[in-house]
Design a protein around this motif. Structure first.
Motif, PDB file in Angstrom:
ATOM      1  N   ARG A 194      -9.287   7.340  -6.930  1.00 42.97           N
ATOM      2  CA  ARG A 194      -9.903   6.924  -5.500  1.00 42.97           C
ATOM      3  C   ARG A 194     -11.310   7.086  -5.663  1.00 42.97           C
ATOM      4  O   ARG A 194     -11.927   6.302  -4.883  1.00 42.97           O
ATOM      5  N   SER A 222      -5.161   3.290  -3.875  1.00 45.90           N
ATOM      6  CA  SER A 222      -4.044   4.036  -3.633  1.00 45.90           C
ATOM      7  C   SER A 222      -4.170   5.361  -4.131  1.00 45.90           C
ATOM      8  O   SER A 222      -3.224   6.117  -4.103  1.00 45.90           O
ATOM      9  N   SER A 246       0.831  -1.001  -0.084  1.00 44.61           N
ATOM     10  CA  SER A 246      -0.070  -0.010   0.000  1.00 44.61           C
ATOM     11  C   SER A 246       0.919   1.324   0.085  1.00 44.61           C
ATOM     12  O   SER A 246       0.579   2.186  -0.780  1.00 44.61           O
ATOM     13  N   GLN A 266       1.268   3.964  -3.240  1.00 46.59           N
ATOM     14  CA  GLN A 266       0.958   5.631  -2.721  1.00 46.59           C
ATOM     15  C   GLN A 266       2.058   6.469  -3.255  1.00 46.59           C
ATOM     16  O   GLN A 266       1.792   7.495  -3.603  1.00 46.59           O
TER      17      GLN A 266
END
Length: 169
Positions: free
Chosen positions: A164, A107, A79, A83
């Motif tokens: 997102r 992410s 994760s 990101q």
């Protein structure tokens, strides 16, 4: 290092075991035909392990493509890595519902997803948050990478925001 990636060199991440069905042979074929000017503007980060590890490593070295092979990571590490990335690529040849595509959405990054991924249409909205390609067509795959790498950081960030939102929906 963070500044380096976010503002100079784009980081493209792949989260998939290093095996044939995940499209690594096709990815290498597509990378081979990329112009040097494109190869020099991105860094490939590979998360996963498998039988194609040394094949992939050797080819990326021979192609002078900036890369890092991180092996298997814990979910939290995956994760964090995503990101910090500017895109997720998934060149799978057979993948009914890849979780990494959903992780990419969560992410908040743009996606480059094979049309052989079962959830491609749920994850990617063309020109909004990513690219869809045929992994068996090295020109199509190469063009998706080229389009992604020539997209401005600002535009990639906007695409990531759309990812997102898509994830939240």
């Amino acid at each position: 290092e963070e500044f380096y990636f976010k503002n100079k060199i784009k980081k493209l991440t792949i989260v998939a075991s290093l095996e044939k069905r995940k499209g690594y042979l096709e990815l290498i074929g597509a990378l081979k035909i990329l112009p040097k000017s494109i190869k020099n503007i991105f860094h490939l980060e590979i998360i996963g392990e498998g039988p194609l590890y040394s094949y992939v490593k050797t080819n990326l070295n021979n192609l002078n493509i900036s890369h890092e092979m991180l092996g298997n990571l814990k979910p939290e590490e995956v994760s964090i890595s995503l990101q910090k990335s500017n895109g997720l690529i998934l060149p799978s040849l057979n993948d009914p519902n890849p979780l990494s595509a959903i992780e990419g959405l969560a992410s908040g990054i743009p996606l480059l997803i094979s049309n052989y991924c079962g959830n491609v249409n749920e994850c990617v909205v063309l020109n909004k948050n990513g690219w869809i390609f045929n992994p068996y067509d090295k020109n199509d795959l190469s063009n998706a990478i080229k389009s992604w790498s020539l997209t401005s950081f600002n535009e990639l960030n906007k695409m990531g925001s759309f990812s997102r939102l898509r994830y939240k929906e």
